[in-house]
Design an enzyme around this catalytic site. Sequence first.
Site, short mmCIF file in Angstrom:
data_model
loop_
_atom_site.label_atom_id
_atom_site.label_comp_id
_atom_site.label_asym_id
_atom_site.label_seq_id
_atom_site.Cartn_x
_atom_site.Cartn_y
_atom_site.Cartn_z
N ARG A 267 0.87 -1.19 0.00
CA ARG A 267 0.00 0.00 0.00
C ARG A 267 0.89 1.23 0.00
O ARG A 267 1.45 1.60 1.03
CB ARG A 267 -0.88 -0.04 1.26
CG ARG A 267 -2.11 0.86 1.19
CD ARG A 267 -2.71 1.05 2.57
NE ARG A 267 -1.92 1.98 3.35
CZ ARG A 267 -1.76 1.93 4.68
NH1 ARG A 267 -2.36 0.98 5.38
NH2 ARG A 267 -1.01 2.83 5.30
N HIS A 271 -3.74 4.52 4.44
CA HIS A 271 -4.87 3.59 4.38
C HIS A 271 -6.05 4.24 3.64
O HIS A 271 -6.67 3.64 2.77
CB HIS A 271 -5.29 3.19 5.80
CG HIS A 271 -6.56 2.41 5.84
ND1 HIS A 271 -6.63 1.11 5.40
CD2 HIS A 271 -7.82 2.75 6.22
CE1 HIS A 271 -7.89 0.67 5.52
NE2 HIS A 271 -8.61 1.65 6.02
N TYR A 280 3.32 5.73 11.71
CA TYR A 280 3.64 4.35 12.08
C TYR A 280 4.57 3.62 11.11
O TYR A 280 4.86 2.45 11.30
CB TYR A 280 2.36 3.53 12.30
CG TYR A 280 1.37 3.55 11.14
CD1 TYR A 280 1.56 2.71 10.03
CD2 TYR A 280 0.27 4.39 11.14
CE1 TYR A 280 0.68 2.72 8.97
CE2 TYR A 280 -0.63 4.40 10.08
CZ TYR A 280 -0.42 3.56 9.00
OH TYR A 280 -1.30 3.58 7.95
C1 LIG Z 1 -15.41 -6.36 10.53
C2 LIG Z 1 -14.64 -5.07 10.43
N1 LIG Z 1 -13.74 -4.75 11.38
C3 LIG Z 1 -13.05 -3.59 11.31
C4 LIG Z 1 -13.26 -2.71 10.26
C5 LIG Z 1 -12.49 -1.37 10.21
N2 LIG Z 1 -11.46 -1.45 9.14
C6 LIG Z 1 -11.71 -0.92 7.92
S1 LIG Z 1 -10.44 -1.17 6.85
C7 LIG Z 1 -9.52 -1.97 8.02
C8 LIG Z 1 -8.17 -2.54 7.67
C9 LIG Z 1 -8.26 -3.63 6.62
O1 LIG Z 1 -6.99 -4.16 6.33
P1 LIG Z 1 -6.82 -5.22 5.18
O2 LIG Z 1 -7.84 -6.30 5.27
O3 LIG Z 1 -5.39 -5.68 5.19
O4 LIG Z 1 -7.13 -4.41 3.84
P2 LIG Z 1 -6.44 -3.08 3.27
O5 LIG Z 1 -7.18 -1.92 3.83
O6 LIG Z 1 -5.01 -3.10 3.68
O7 LIG Z 1 -6.61 -3.17 1.80
C10 LIG Z 1 -10.22 -2.03 9.25
C11 LIG Z 1 -9.71 -2.67 10.47
C12 LIG Z 1 -14.23 -3.07 9.30
N3 LIG Z 1 -14.50 -2.29 8.24
N4 LIG Z 1 -14.89 -4.25 9.39
#
Ligand SMILES: Cc1ncc(C[n+]2csc(CCOP(=O)(O)OP(=O)(O)O)c2C)c(N)n1
Length: 381
Positions: A267, A271, A280
């Site tokens: 990435r 985010h 971080y």
């Molecule tokens: C069930 C749930 N828990 C927490 C969140 C909050 N949240 C949104 S994006 C994210 C990080 C996701 O990381 P990843 O799966 O690695 O995908 P990336 O964003 O890196 O593409 C979190 C914790 C959510 N949307 N749904």
Amino acid sequence: MGEKKWAEVRPREDYFRILNPDGSVEGTVPEVSRQELLRWYEVLVETRTFEAMVLRLQRRGVLSVAASSRGEEASGLGAAAALQVGDWLFPAYRQLSAVLYWNAPVDRIMAGLMGNTPEHIREHLPLPPEVPPGVNILPYPVFLGAYVPLAVGCALADKLNGRKHVSLAFVGEGSTSEGDFHDGLNFAGVLESPCVIIVQNNQWSISVPASRQTAAATFAQKAVAYGLPHERVDGNDIFAVYDTVKKAVDRARAGGGATVIETVTYRILDHNSADASAAYRTEDEAEYWKTLDPVERFEKYLFNQGILDQATKTAMEERAEKRLREEIERGRAVPPTPADNMFLHHLQGEAGWSTQHQRDELACELAGGNPFLDMTGEGMQ
Ligand SMILES: Cc1ncc(C[n+]2csc(CCOP(=O)(O)OP(=O)(O)O)c2C)c(N)n1
């Protein structure tokens, strides 16, 4: 914040790769026509252009939040290009390239990013009478991991009805810690569901590095527990992604069941626009990954092969800029969905007192009142 460890975000590089970062190739390049390769490149240009425009609009207050897939575009596109008309695509928010490849209407995407409901968008931006056949695209879910069991079930429905369609779902590596991911994979293995699950490992789940997400050596190997075949590929190499997903899709279509594929990528940006990754992680990480950029790599290959030249590239960039600008403007012109609509479509029967209370509070606020003073809820049962 603690010490930032560079090694934590350098994954093992023993994954499958065809297209090297310098544009040279190793092994066998999948058979893809020149026309299709140019289409891939154009989708990459459109993806970068659209996401840059959307980030600018977010900065100007047009959107509340925007996410970018910069540096990860080959993963979504290479996988989506392996699908056929009638298949199902379950994207997350980092696969814009996948949905643009299958001609998702940008004006509607834009209206959706601005918080409008599907019913409202349909009313203000009717679909053209003739929609060319394509894949079925679902809007991305907010609940991480939720699409894995849905895609597994969707594929199973096709199988049980004798339809030869495949479902393709994406999750981030952080989402593999969700129960839904494991429920879905278990069903996929036991029921031999014709689906492909892509774990797009971009090394970060907001501020959590991949090394702290799991103690497993790779995310692909999580499939072992469910008896599923798994692959791990360079997610910045569009040929490796396409080749691997195509084989998995073909196998699923032929009755061979599900596959899990980890696409290793990074990435590059925050985010989303509400995040500040400088808090971080160090900048030299992103600098390293920029040398592995999926779009530049593919572009070098196309130039080396004489498939793309500067004039075609410039024409594509100008076309993308013009088309996307027009479509974004059309999407922005959709009047906002009335806020009260959020209470309309997801309730069965009468709204309970708590929901009614929230609805009243909102109405009070929209009318200029202060719901915290006026709507104490006293006397409500
Ligand atoms: C069930 C749930 N828990 C927490 C969140 C909050 N949240 C949104 S994006 C994210 C990080 C996701 O990381 P990843 O799966 O690695 O995908 P990336 O964003 O890196 O593409 C979190 C914790 C959510 N949307 N749904």
